[in-house]
Design a protein around this motif. Structure first.
Motif, mmCIF file in Angstrom:
data_model
loop_
_atom_site.group_PDB
_atom_site.id
_atom_site.type_symbol
_atom_site.label_atom_id
_atom_site.label_comp_id
_atom_site.label_asym_id
_atom_site.label_seq_id
_atom_site.Cartn_x
_atom_site.Cartn_y
_atom_site.Cartn_z
ATOM 1 N N VAL A 22 0.877 -1.170 0.000
ATOM 2 C CA VAL A 22 0.000 0.000 0.000
ATOM 3 C C VAL A 22 0.916 1.222 0.000
ATOM 4 C CG1 VAL A 22 -1.775 1.303 1.229
ATOM 5 C CG2 VAL A 22 -1.806 -1.208 1.290
ATOM 6 N N LEU A 23 0.771 2.074 -1.005
ATOM 7 C CA LEU A 23 1.569 3.288 -1.087
ATOM 8 C C LEU A 23 0.747 4.425 -0.484
ATOM 9 C CD1 LEU A 23 4.072 4.861 -2.044
ATOM 10 C CD2 LEU A 23 2.918 5.149 -4.256
ATOM 11 N N ILE A 24 1.229 4.999 0.602
ATOM 12 C CA ILE A 24 0.527 6.081 1.282
ATOM 13 C C ILE A 24 1.208 7.397 0.939
ATOM 14 C CG2 ILE A 24 -0.224 6.999 3.504
ATOM 15 C CD1 ILE A 24 -0.045 4.169 4.641
ATOM 16 N N ARG A 25 0.435 8.296 0.327
ATOM 17 C CA ARG A 25 0.944 9.628 -0.002
ATOM 18 C C ARG A 25 0.229 10.643 0.883
ATOM 19 N NH1 ARG A 25 0.747 7.666 -5.588
ATOM 20 N NH2 ARG A 25 2.871 7.526 -6.415
ATOM 21 N N TYR A 26 1.008 11.417 1.627
ATOM 22 C CA TYR A 26 0.428 12.405 2.527
ATOM 23 C C TYR A 26 0.386 13.767 1.852
ATOM 24 C CZ TYR A 26 1.525 8.729 5.866
ATOM 25 O OH TYR A 26 1.604 7.523 6.507
ATOM 26 N N GLU A 27 -0.696 14.514 2.094
ATOM 27 C CA GLU A 27 -0.831 15.846 1.538
ATOM 28 C C GLU A 27 0.166 16.793 2.206
ATOM 29 O OE1 GLU A 27 -4.824 17.051 2.151
ATOM 30 O OE2 GLU A 27 -5.654 15.727 0.595
ATOM 31 N N ARG A 28 0.420 17.907 1.567
ATOM 32 C CA ARG A 28 1.325 18.904 2.123
ATOM 33 C C ARG A 28 0.591 20.195 2.457
ATOM 34 N NH1 ARG A 28 6.389 17.152 1.991
ATOM 35 N NH2 ARG A 28 6.970 15.510 0.515
ATOM 36 N N GLY A 29 -0.735 20.125 2.554
ATOM 37 C CA GLY A 29 -1.534 21.309 2.847
ATOM 38 C C GLY A 29 -1.299 21.827 4.253
ATOM 39 N N ILE A 30 -1.728 23.072 4.470
ATOM 40 C CA ILE A 30 -1.474 23.727 5.747
ATOM 41 C C ILE A 30 -2.193 23.026 6.903
ATOM 42 C CG2 ILE A 30 -3.405 25.367 5.539
ATOM 43 C CD1 ILE A 30 -1.473 27.503 6.729
ATOM 44 N N ALA A 38 6.199 15.672 6.849
ATOM 45 C CA ALA A 38 7.609 15.277 6.938
ATOM 46 C C ALA A 38 7.837 13.901 6.310
ATOM 47 C CB ALA A 38 8.063 15.276 8.393
ATOM 48 N N LEU A 39 6.865 13.007 6.463
ATOM 49 C CA LEU A 39 7.013 11.644 5.927
ATOM 50 C C LEU A 39 6.864 11.624 4.410
ATOM 51 C CD1 LEU A 39 5.006 9.632 8.619
ATOM 52 C CD2 LEU A 39 7.489 9.784 8.368
ATOM 53 N N GLY A 40 6.018 12.516 3.871
ATOM 54 C CA GLY A 40 5.866 12.593 2.416
ATOM 55 C C GLY A 40 5.071 11.436 1.864
ATOM 56 N N GLU A 41 5.705 10.307 1.703
ATOM 57 C CA GLU A 41 5.009 9.091 1.293
ATOM 58 C C GLU A 41 5.702 7.879 1.893
ATOM 59 O OE1 GLU A 41 5.269 9.260 -3.066
ATOM 60 O OE2 GLU A 41 6.586 7.500 -2.989
ATOM 61 N N ARG A 42 4.938 6.814 2.055
ATOM 62 C CA ARG A 42 5.489 5.590 2.634
ATOM 63 C C ARG A 42 4.918 4.390 1.886
ATOM 64 N NH1 ARG A 42 5.431 4.563 8.523
ATOM 65 N NH2 ARG A 42 7.693 4.516 8.328
ATOM 66 N N ARG A 43 5.783 3.453 1.571
ATOM 67 C CA ARG A 43 5.336 2.219 0.934
ATOM 68 C C ARG A 43 5.324 1.129 2.011
ATOM 69 N NH1 ARG A 43 4.707 0.816 -4.160
ATOM 70 N NH2 ARG A 43 5.908 2.617 -4.904
ATOM 71 N N VAL A 44 4.150 0.586 2.256
ATOM 72 C CA VAL A 44 3.987 -0.419 3.299
ATOM 73 C C VAL A 44 3.751 -1.777 2.634
ATOM 74 C CG1 VAL A 44 2.685 -1.094 5.352
ATOM 75 C CG2 VAL A 44 2.927 1.341 4.777
ATOM 76 N N PRO A 45 4.736 -2.666 2.655
ATOM 77 C CA PRO A 45 4.556 -3.995 2.055
ATOM 78 C C PRO A 45 3.434 -4.752 2.768
ATOM 79 C CG PRO A 45 6.874 -3.556 2.555
ATOM 80 C CD PRO A 45 6.081 -2.500 3.237
ATOM 81 N N LEU A 46 2.713 -5.578 2.018
ATOM 82 C CA LEU A 46 1.632 -6.343 2.631
ATOM 83 C C LEU A 46 2.157 -7.253 3.741
ATOM 84 C CD1 LEU A 46 -0.551 -7.313 -0.470
ATOM 85 C CD2 LEU A 46 -0.746 -5.340 1.050
ATOM 86 N N GLU A 47 3.395 -7.704 3.623
ATOM 87 C CA GLU A 47 3.954 -8.580 4.650
ATOM 88 C C GLU A 47 4.211 -7.842 5.957
ATOM 89 O OE1 GLU A 47 7.974 -10.040 4.102
ATOM 90 O OE2 GLU A 47 8.362 -8.483 2.600
ATOM 91 N N PRO A 118 5.305 -10.741 15.452
ATOM 92 C CA PRO A 118 6.449 -9.817 15.303
ATOM 93 C C PRO A 118 7.287 -10.118 14.064
ATOM 94 C CG PRO A 118 6.274 -10.632 17.559
ATOM 95 C CD PRO A 118 5.336 -11.455 16.746
ATOM 96 N N SER A 119 7.820 -9.050 13.470
ATOM 97 C CA SER A 119 8.725 -9.193 12.342
ATOM 98 C C SER A 119 10.161 -9.179 12.854
ATOM 99 C CB SER A 119 8.506 -8.048 11.349
ATOM 100 O OG SER A 119 9.485 -8.080 10.328
ATOM 101 N N GLU A 120 10.999 -9.999 12.273
ATOM 102 C CA GLU A 120 12.401 -10.063 12.692
ATOM 103 C C GLU A 120 13.240 -8.948 12.078
ATOM 104 O OE1 GLU A 120 13.888 -13.925 11.812
ATOM 105 O OE2 GLU A 120 12.617 -14.941 13.295
ATOM 106 N N ARG A 121 12.683 -8.239 11.122
ATOM 107 C CA ARG A 121 13.427 -7.147 10.492
ATOM 108 C C ARG A 121 12.448 -6.046 10.099
ATOM 109 N NH1 ARG A 121 13.183 -7.455 4.773
ATOM 110 N NH2 ARG A 121 12.039 -9.301 4.058
ATOM 111 N N PHE A 122 12.981 -4.849 9.907
ATOM 112 C CA PHE A 122 12.151 -3.748 9.455
ATOM 113 C C PHE A 122 11.755 -3.976 7.992
ATOM 114 C CE2 PHE A 122 14.442 -0.993 12.747
ATOM 115 C CZ PHE A 122 13.412 -1.136 13.657
ATOM 116 N N LEU A 123 10.470 -3.812 7.710
ATOM 117 C CA LEU A 123 9.947 -4.024 6.363
ATOM 118 C C LEU A 123 9.527 -2.719 5.693
ATOM 119 C CD1 LEU A 123 7.755 -7.140 7.236
ATOM 120 C CD2 LEU A 123 9.975 -7.153 6.077
#
Length: 286
Positions: A22-30, A38-47, A118-123
């Motif tokens: 899931v690609l999350i794009r955050y707005e930059r509005g006031i 600050a995060l801008g966008e984040r790609r969250v793998p389904l795993e 729990p995940s053993e590594r950052f995804l």
């Protein structure tokens, strides 16, 4: 998902559903929370996702939320449950008239989730550097390999001045302790490998920590910083990296802090409510 590339737009963010993430794009509005900007966008793998919920929100809204697996996201690991709901990067707030559409995507996501626990590594990728922010007692900077603290003469304690400016390579570190600037005694502390646990010293006396305060070390600057450092430490040594809760204080130290808080209260610098809340926080650390 059945329709790869579909986009669901809500308040402050839009989610694009892809076959493996899931690609999350955050707005930059006031009006958009500064952390999202600050995060801008984040790609969250389904795993990296443990589950999906859809709930009724406030004022005619519904809230779609994905639940990240513990250990999958350095940002959430560094936050350690301290983020306010309004700046939870995994919530998408939508008008209530999109509830049926949101339920469709929630169901679609659920059918694709195969991991739990729990995940053993950052995804989820960490915030990108270089990063820096101003704390009350110094400037913190991180270039991906080294964390530097440069003390301010206006705020740093004599202990920090005596120790001098500090530089820590990620190889020296065991983890990061982030205590939100929105609570009493907010700080960022680096946990070193040669210490079994977080330092017992107060953050304002510890050369491996910077202290937050009103207007200093805001969440949208200090939390991405902590997450980036934590991710670099984990990459350096997958087993060792930890995000620690604040250590318990010595009773005498707590008493001194409460006395100081009382002086601020009497001087009118702290309200009755703030005094009660912060005193309770201090007592809870005993």
């Amino acid at each position: 998902m059945s329709r790869m590339g579909d986009v669901l737009a809500g308040f402050h963010a839009a989610w694009e559903f892809e076959s493996d993430s899931v690609l999350i794009r955050y707005e930059r509005g006031i009006r958009t929370p500064k952390l999202f900007q600050a995060l801008g966008e984040r790609r969250v793998p389904l795993e990296a996702i443990a589950g999906v919920t859809l709930t009724r929100g406030r004022r005619g809204t519904v809230v779609l939320r994905v639940e990240p697996r513990p250990g999958a996201d350095p940002l959430m690991e560094a936050a350690a449950g301290q983020l306010k709901e309004s700046v939870d990067p995994y919530r998408l707030v939508l008008p209530a008239d999109r509830e049926v559409l949101a339920e469709y995507y929630a169901d679609e996501l659920r059918t694709l989730l195969t991991e739990s626990g729990p995940s053993e590594r950052f995804l989820v990728p960490p915030p990108e550097g270089p990063l820096s922010f101003k704390a009350y007692d110094g400037k913190a900077s991180f270039d991906g390999r080294t964390v530097n603290f440069r003390w301010f003469w206006t705020g740093a304690s004599s202990a920090k001045w005596k120790a001098g400016d500090q530089s820590f390579s990620v190889g020296e570190l065991n983890g990061v302790e982030w205590r939100s600037p929105e609570v009493f005694e907010g700080h960022l502390r680096l946990l070193r490998r040669d210490e079994a646990a977080a330092s017992a010293a107060q953050a304002d006396q510890d050369p491996a920590a910077v202290v937050f305060g009103l207007g200093y070390g805001p969440v949208h600057e200090s939390l991405p910083f902590a997450a980036a450092v934590l991710a670099a430490v984990r990459t350096s040594s997958p087993v060792a990296a930890v995000s620690a809760a604040a250590p318990r204080r010595d009773p005498a130290d707590i008493a001194e802090r409460i006395r100081h808080l009382g002086e601020l209260h009497q001087a009118g610098l702290v309200t009755d409510e703030e005094f009660s809340v912060k005193k309770a926080e201090l007592l809870a650390e005993l």
